[in-house]
Design a protein around this motif. Structure first.
Motif, PDB file in Angstrom:
ATOM      1  N   GLY A 180       0.786  -1.225   0.000  1.00 59.03           N
ATOM      2  CA  GLY A 180       0.000   0.000   0.000  1.00 59.03           C
ATOM      3  C   GLY A 180       0.818   1.275   0.000  1.00 59.03           C
ATOM      4  N   ILE A 181       0.121   2.392   0.143  1.00 61.58           N
ATOM      5  CA  ILE A 181       0.761   3.709   0.102  1.00 61.58           C
ATOM      6  C   ILE A 181       1.874   3.824   1.136  1.00 61.58           C
ATOM      7  CG2 ILE A 181       0.374   6.126   0.753  1.00 61.58           C
ATOM      8  CD1 ILE A 181      -1.988   6.235  -0.929  1.00 61.58           C
ATOM      9  N   GLY A 182       1.611   3.385   2.355  1.00 62.04           N
ATOM     10  CA  GLY A 182       2.619   3.500   3.407  1.00 62.04           C
ATOM     11  C   GLY A 182       3.594   2.354   3.437  1.00 62.04           C
ATOM     12  N   GLN A 183       3.453   1.407   2.489  1.00 60.31           N
ATOM     13  CA  GLN A 183       4.314   0.218   2.439  1.00 60.31           C
ATOM     14  C   GLN A 183       4.386  -0.440   3.827  1.00 60.31           C
ATOM     15  OE1 GLN A 183       6.227  -1.189  -0.693  1.00 60.31           O
ATOM     16  NE2 GLN A 183       4.120  -0.473  -0.847  1.00 60.31           N
ATOM     17  N   LEU A 184       3.225  -0.773   4.337  1.00 53.78           N
ATOM     18  CA  LEU A 184       3.113  -1.316   5.681  1.00 53.78           C
ATOM     19  C   LEU A 184       3.470  -2.798   5.726  1.00 53.78           C
ATOM     20  CD1 LEU A 184      -0.238   0.298   6.911  1.00 53.78           C
ATOM     21  CD2 LEU A 184       2.095   1.175   7.115  1.00 53.78           C
ATOM     22  N   ILE A 189       1.737  -2.386  11.708  1.00 53.15           N
ATOM     23  CA  ILE A 189       0.315  -2.198  12.012  1.00 53.15           C
ATOM     24  C   ILE A 189       0.025  -2.580  13.458  1.00 53.15           C
ATOM     25  CG2 ILE A 189      -2.040  -2.824  11.363  1.00 53.15           C
ATOM     26  CD1 ILE A 189      -0.972  -3.491   8.573  1.00 53.15           C
ATOM     27  N   VAL A 190       0.640  -3.655  13.919  1.00 49.96           N
ATOM     28  CA  VAL A 190       0.458  -4.080  15.313  1.00 49.96           C
ATOM     29  C   VAL A 190       0.957  -3.001  16.267  1.00 49.96           C
ATOM     30  CG1 VAL A 190       1.170  -5.753  17.065  1.00 49.96           C
ATOM     31  CG2 VAL A 190       0.551  -6.538  14.766  1.00 49.96           C
ATOM     32  N   LYS A 207     -11.667  -2.562  12.626  1.00 51.06           N
ATOM     33  CA  LYS A 207     -11.182  -2.261  11.281  1.00 51.06           C
ATOM     34  C   LYS A 207      -9.663  -2.371  11.181  1.00 51.06           C
ATOM     35  CE  LYS A 207     -15.071   0.479   9.667  1.00 51.06           C
ATOM     36  NZ  LYS A 207     -15.543   1.748   9.073  1.00 51.06           N
ATOM     37  N   VAL A 208      -8.958  -1.969  12.228  1.00 52.18           N
ATOM     38  CA  VAL A 208      -7.496  -2.085  12.199  1.00 52.18           C
ATOM     39  C   VAL A 208      -7.082  -3.552  12.281  1.00 52.18           C
ATOM     40  CG1 VAL A 208      -5.349  -1.483  13.389  1.00 52.18           C
ATOM     41  CG2 VAL A 208      -7.166   0.221  13.173  1.00 52.18           C
ATOM     42  N   LEU A 210      -6.860   4.458   5.459  1.00 49.75           N
ATOM     43  CA  LEU A 210      -6.407   3.793   6.676  1.00 49.75           C
ATOM     44  C   LEU A 210      -4.905   3.511   6.631  1.00 49.75           C
ATOM     45  CD1 LEU A 210      -7.296   2.736   9.368  1.00 49.75           C
ATOM     46  CD2 LEU A 210      -8.017   0.595   8.282  1.00 49.75           C
ATOM     47  N   ASN A 211      -4.412   3.124   5.471  1.00 50.58           N
ATOM     48  CA  ASN A 211      -2.980   2.872   5.308  1.00 50.58           C
ATOM     49  C   ASN A 211      -2.172   4.142   5.576  1.00 50.58           C
ATOM     50  OD1 ASN A 211      -0.341   2.258   3.850  1.00 50.58           O
ATOM     51  ND2 ASN A 211      -1.440   0.352   3.449  1.00 50.58           N
ATOM     52  N   LEU A 212      -2.653   5.256   5.074  1.00 48.60           N
ATOM     53  CA  LEU A 212      -1.981   6.540   5.282  1.00 48.60           C
ATOM     54  C   LEU A 212      -1.983   6.951   6.747  1.00 48.60           C
ATOM     55  CD1 LEU A 212      -3.353   8.499   2.209  1.00 48.60           C
ATOM     56  CD2 LEU A 212      -0.923   8.217   2.737  1.00 48.60           C
TER      57      LEU A 212
END
Length: 387
Positions: free
Chosen positions: A188-192, A197-198, A232-233, A271-273
């Protein structure tokens, strides 16, 4: 009937729209659709672009943040120039076909099938007007609502300098594409990655929700109450625990739910951002406490002006996004204890050069090179800076 429909649309857009100046009417005579074979994304974009009055369910995709951002359309007064968004999107293309000894190619654009399984055969991303609008509006909403939280400053110039730095990072990391994946699986955009995320869910999310609920902007409050939920997260990653029967030692593995991280029907890229931008607060505070203001190292920076200190802080946080904050801190401490043991830092660029990691291209200079391509002949991508 057309006038009535338009009024109903304007009445049902999100509070984010109410925070903006009235959008301009588009003068475009035709749409630029996604490339042939990318209609899976364009179909979703088209469906989200118009409100579904027959479905009042707030959880329905037609009432999502992505849908409302698309219904609002391009923002009239963004901080980042739309031409820069377009240039960043155009700068990222798929890498060459993977070699026999490689698991993944360098850049790839994913899609998900009807079974919610990711497919890796997309050779080019989407560039339609709706796609660009969603990427840009999501970036602007994220940074508008979070820039004080991330920076810890109420100074608009400090905040906007950080936003520009974040845009530079995203232009390099993903080109602001929603469905791009790297060779190592960042998405994604943030290259997560899953652990990022955790960390956000466990360390940043509770503080961010409290912050957003105190904001005057109704749109920002909606982010806290409707988007940034544990449910959602948690959809974005899987946690697997295994216990060794002999040692009774438990190991934890984290895995991305790829489709949830790239689906515009699940409020991506917003959400990624938010996750990638918000976690910079942790990196910033750690670097400031451990290096810039630490009693052992602060004399190394005593000759730097406030603007130079801000520049250094941003550069170190940016570098840590790529290298990892702990590894970056250990590396910079070593540089300060060796090459700068008996001299202060006088020029930021010289210090960054001296901090090069042997055998590895300097990430910060790579970001600057990409930003020059995005800028073109502009002085800055910020609209609040004179051209």
């Amino acid at each position: 009937m057309l006038k009535v429909g338009l009024i109903l649309i304007l009445m049902t857009v999100s509070a984010w729209a109410q925070d903006q100046v009235k959008p301009r009417q588009s003068t475009a005579k035709s749409r630029s659709f996604c490339p042939v074979g990318k209609d899976y994304l364009q179909q979703d974009l088209n469906a989200l672009s118009y409100p579904d009055f027959s479905n009042p369910d707030p959880k329905h995709r037609s009432n999502s943040f992505s849908a409302r951002l698309l219904q609002i359309g391009p923002l009239p007064q963004p901080l980042i120039n739309p031409d820069c968004i377009n240039a960043a999107l155009a700068a990222v293309t798929a890498g060459p076909r993977k070699q026999s000894d490689e698991q993944f190619r360098s850049n790839r654009f994913l899609r998900c099938n009807t079974n919610n399984e990711p497919i890796d055969h997309q050779d080019e991303p989407c560039f339609s007007a709706e796609y660009k609008s969603l990427m840009h509006s999501s970036f602007e909403l994220t940074t508008k609502c979070l820039k004080e939280f991330v920076t810890g400053s109420k100074d608009p110039q400090v905040q906007n300098t950080w936003v520009e730095a974040y845009f530079k990072m995203m232009a390099t990391e993903s080109g602001l594409h929603v469905n791009v994946a790297s060779r190592i699986g960042a998405i994604g955009i943030g290259q997560l990655r899953p652990k990022y995320i955790v960390d956000f869910k466990e360390r940043t999310l509770p503080h961010l929700r409290r912050f957003l609920r105190t904001q005057a902007s109704a749109g920002c409050k909606r982010l806290a109450n409707e988007l940034l939920t544990d449910e959602k997260v948690s959809r974005l990653f899987k946690v697997t625990k295994a216990t060794d029967p002999e040692t009774q030692k438990t190991t934890t593995d984290y895995e991305l739910n790829v489709c949830s991280n790239i689906s515009i029907n699940e409020d991506q890229p917003l959400l990624n951002l938010i996750i990638s931008f918000a976690n910079l607060k942790l990196y910033k505070e750690s670097i400031v406490d451990s290096i810039i203001e630490h009693s052992k190292y602060k004399d190394s920076f005593k000759n730097l002006a406030p603007a130079e200190l801000l520049d250094l802080e941003i550069k170190l946080v940016t570098w840590s996004y790529n290298l990892g904050v702990n590894r970056l801190k250990d590396h910079i401490k070593l540089v300060l204890e060796t090459k700068y043991a008996n001299k202060p830092v006088t020029k930021i660029r010289d210090f960054i050069i001296d901090a090069d990691i042997e055998g590895k291209r300097n990430y910060l200079f790579g970001i600057e090179d990409r930003y020059k391509r995005v800028l073109g002949k502009r002085k800055s991508c910020r609209t609040d800076i004179m051209k």
